[in-house]
Design an enzyme around this catalytic site. Sequence first.
Site, mmCIF file in Angstrom:
data_model
loop_
_atom_site.group_PDB
_atom_site.id
_atom_site.type_symbol
_atom_site.label_atom_id
_atom_site.label_comp_id
_atom_site.label_asym_id
_atom_site.label_seq_id
_atom_site.Cartn_x
_atom_site.Cartn_y
_atom_site.Cartn_z
ATOM 1 N N SER A 16 0.865 -1.186 0.000
ATOM 2 C CA SER A 16 0.000 0.000 0.000
ATOM 3 C C SER A 16 0.897 1.230 0.000
ATOM 4 O O SER A 16 2.056 1.165 0.442
ATOM 5 C CB SER A 16 -0.866 0.011 1.264
ATOM 6 N N TYR A 23 -1.940 -0.765 10.500
ATOM 7 C CA TYR A 23 -1.942 -1.100 9.064
ATOM 8 C C TYR A 23 -0.633 -0.668 8.414
ATOM 9 O O TYR A 23 -0.005 -1.428 7.672
ATOM 10 C CB TYR A 23 -3.135 -0.400 8.408
ATOM 11 N N LYS A 77 2.319 -2.783 6.415
ATOM 12 C CA LYS A 77 2.663 -2.557 5.007
ATOM 13 C C LYS A 77 4.139 -2.160 4.846
ATOM 14 O O LYS A 77 4.789 -2.554 3.873
ATOM 15 C CB LYS A 77 1.724 -1.510 4.394
HETATM 16 N N1 LIG Z 1 -8.696 -0.843 -1.231
HETATM 17 C C1 LIG Z 1 -7.682 -0.003 -1.051
HETATM 18 O O1 LIG Z 1 -7.847 1.234 -1.065
HETATM 19 C C2 LIG Z 1 -6.284 -0.542 -0.873
HETATM 20 C C3 LIG Z 1 -5.217 0.369 -0.964
HETATM 21 C C4 LIG Z 1 -3.939 -0.111 -0.795
HETATM 22 C C5 LIG Z 1 -3.710 -1.450 -0.544
HETATM 23 N N2 LIG Z 1 -4.775 -2.311 -0.449
HETATM 24 C C6 LIG Z 1 -4.483 -3.710 -0.176
HETATM 25 O O2 LIG Z 1 -5.052 -4.506 -1.182
HETATM 26 C C7 LIG Z 1 -5.288 -5.814 -0.662
HETATM 27 C C8 LIG Z 1 -6.701 -6.251 -1.033
HETATM 28 O O3 LIG Z 1 -7.612 -5.363 -0.420
HETATM 29 P P1 LIG Z 1 -9.048 -4.992 -1.015
HETATM 30 O O4 LIG Z 1 -9.154 -3.532 -0.970
HETATM 31 O O5 LIG Z 1 -9.270 -5.721 -2.288
HETATM 32 O O6 LIG Z 1 -9.955 -5.545 0.185
HETATM 33 P P2 LIG Z 1 -11.298 -6.414 0.239
HETATM 34 O O7 LIG Z 1 -12.187 -6.059 -0.871
HETATM 35 O O8 LIG Z 1 -11.770 -6.272 1.637
HETATM 36 O O9 LIG Z 1 -10.771 -7.896 -0.013
HETATM 37 C C9 LIG Z 1 -9.910 -8.478 0.928
HETATM 38 C C10 LIG Z 1 -9.762 -9.948 0.605
HETATM 39 O O10 LIG Z 1 -8.885 -10.510 1.600
HETATM 40 C C11 LIG Z 1 -9.558 -11.610 2.190
HETATM 41 N N3 LIG Z 1 -9.192 -11.783 3.597
HETATM 42 C C12 LIG Z 1 -9.262 -10.874 4.591
HETATM 43 N N4 LIG Z 1 -8.927 -11.449 5.751
HETATM 44 C C13 LIG Z 1 -8.638 -12.751 5.483
HETATM 45 C C14 LIG Z 1 -8.257 -13.866 6.269
HETATM 46 N N5 LIG Z 1 -8.100 -13.789 7.600
HETATM 47 N N6 LIG Z 1 -8.056 -15.051 5.654
HETATM 48 C C15 LIG Z 1 -8.236 -15.160 4.329
HETATM 49 N N7 LIG Z 1 -8.591 -14.153 3.525
HETATM 50 C C16 LIG Z 1 -8.803 -12.960 4.109
HETATM 51 C C17 LIG Z 1 -11.038 -11.303 2.049
HETATM 52 O O11 LIG Z 1 -11.820 -12.491 2.062
HETATM 53 P P3 LIG Z 1 -12.662 -13.028 3.317
HETATM 54 O O12 LIG Z 1 -13.124 -11.846 4.103
HETATM 55 O O13 LIG Z 1 -13.750 -13.804 2.656
HETATM 56 O O14 LIG Z 1 -11.704 -13.897 4.064
HETATM 57 C C18 LIG Z 1 -11.083 -10.667 0.668
HETATM 58 O O15 LIG Z 1 -11.153 -11.660 -0.328
HETATM 59 C C19 LIG Z 1 -5.046 -5.736 0.850
HETATM 60 O O16 LIG Z 1 -3.767 -6.264 1.156
HETATM 61 C C20 LIG Z 1 -5.075 -4.239 1.118
HETATM 62 O O17 LIG Z 1 -4.328 -3.883 2.253
HETATM 63 C C21 LIG Z 1 -6.053 -1.897 -0.615
#
Ligand SMILES: NC(=O)c1ccc[n+]([C@@H]2O[C@H](COP(=O)([O-])OP(=O)(O)OC[C@H]3O[C@@H](n4cnc5c(N)ncnc54)[C@H](OP(=O)(O)O)[C@@H]3O)[C@@H](O)[C@H]2O)c1
Length: 239
Positions: free
Chosen positions: A141, A154, A158
Amino acid sequence: MRLDEKVALVTGAGRGIGRACALAFAEAGADIVVAARTEEQLADVCGDIEALGRRCHAVPTDLADGGQVQRLADEALAAFGCVDILVNNAGVAIHHPVPDIPTDVWDLTMAVNVRAPFLLTRALWTHMVERGGGCILNVASVSGKRAGAGNATYSASKYAIIGFTESLSKAGREVNIRACAVCPGPVATVMRAGNNPSENPADILTPEDLAELALFVATRPPRVVLQEVVMELNPSGTG
Ligand SMILES: NC(=O)c1ccc[n+]([C@@H]2O[C@H](COP(=O)([O-])OP(=O)(O)OC[C@H]3O[C@@H](n4cnc5c(N)ncnc54)[C@H](OP(=O)(O)O)[C@@H]3O)[C@@H](O)[C@H]2O)c1
C-alpha cells in the site's frame, strides 16, 4: 506476454483487488488457485474463471491461522502440480487511535498482512527454485511508504511487507524468482468503503487498474527487476 500453462495462487481472491487479479491472470491463460474465508465468493470467482476456459481450485482458508496457510500451499501444489505465481493480496485494515489499538487487532493484522505472505513464500520458494523460477507479488500500500496519524497498525504491516519483499527481490535474482511489492493508493473495494464511507468509489482507483499492473509485473522477462511499484491516485483524472 501471456501466462499460458502457468498456475497462480491468489489470496483474498473472493472480491476486490484479488478477484480482479485472479480474473486478469485467467484471461491471460493461467489456471488459478483462489483463497479467502468466504466460500460463496470463492465459488463465484471460480465460476467466472472457468467461464474463461481456465481451471480454478478454491481453498477456503483463514490466513490468520498458520496451519491453514500451510494447508493452502500443499493443496495448491496438489491441485495443479505447481505454483508459478504467488499473489499475496489478502489483507485487513482496522484503524484505531494509538492508545486504543487492541493487541488482538495488532496480532491479526500482522498475521494476515505479513505472516501469511511469509509462510506462503517459505512454503513455495524451494518449489519455485526447482521449477527454474517464479513470481511473488505482495500487495502492499502507499501506507507502507508514508504513515498517517490514524493507521499505525496497518501502516506498520505494510512497511513490513515492503521490507520483506525487497529482501525477496534480492534473494530471488540468482534463482529467477521475481518479487515485487505493489503499492496502491485508494482503490474502490469493500475494505476502502468500510473505512471511508462518504467517499465516492467513482473518484478513486479501480481493482482492474491494479489487476492490469499485476499482470504487467508478472509477465516481465527475467532480465527485468520490478522490486516495487507505486500506483497513486490522480484525483483530477477521475469522474
Ligand atoms: N482498497 C484499497 O484502497 C487498498 C489500498 C492499498 C492497498 N490495499 C491492499 O489490497 C489488498 C486487497 O484489499 P481490497 O481492498 O481488495 O480488500 P477487500 O475487498 O476487503 O478484499 C480483501 C480480501 O482478503 C480476504 N481476507 C481478509 N482477511 C482474510 C483472512 N483472515 N483469511 C483469508 N482471507 C482474508 C477477504 O476475504 P474473506 O473476508 O472472505 O476472508 C477478501 O477476499 C489488501 O492487502 C489491502 O491492504 C487496498
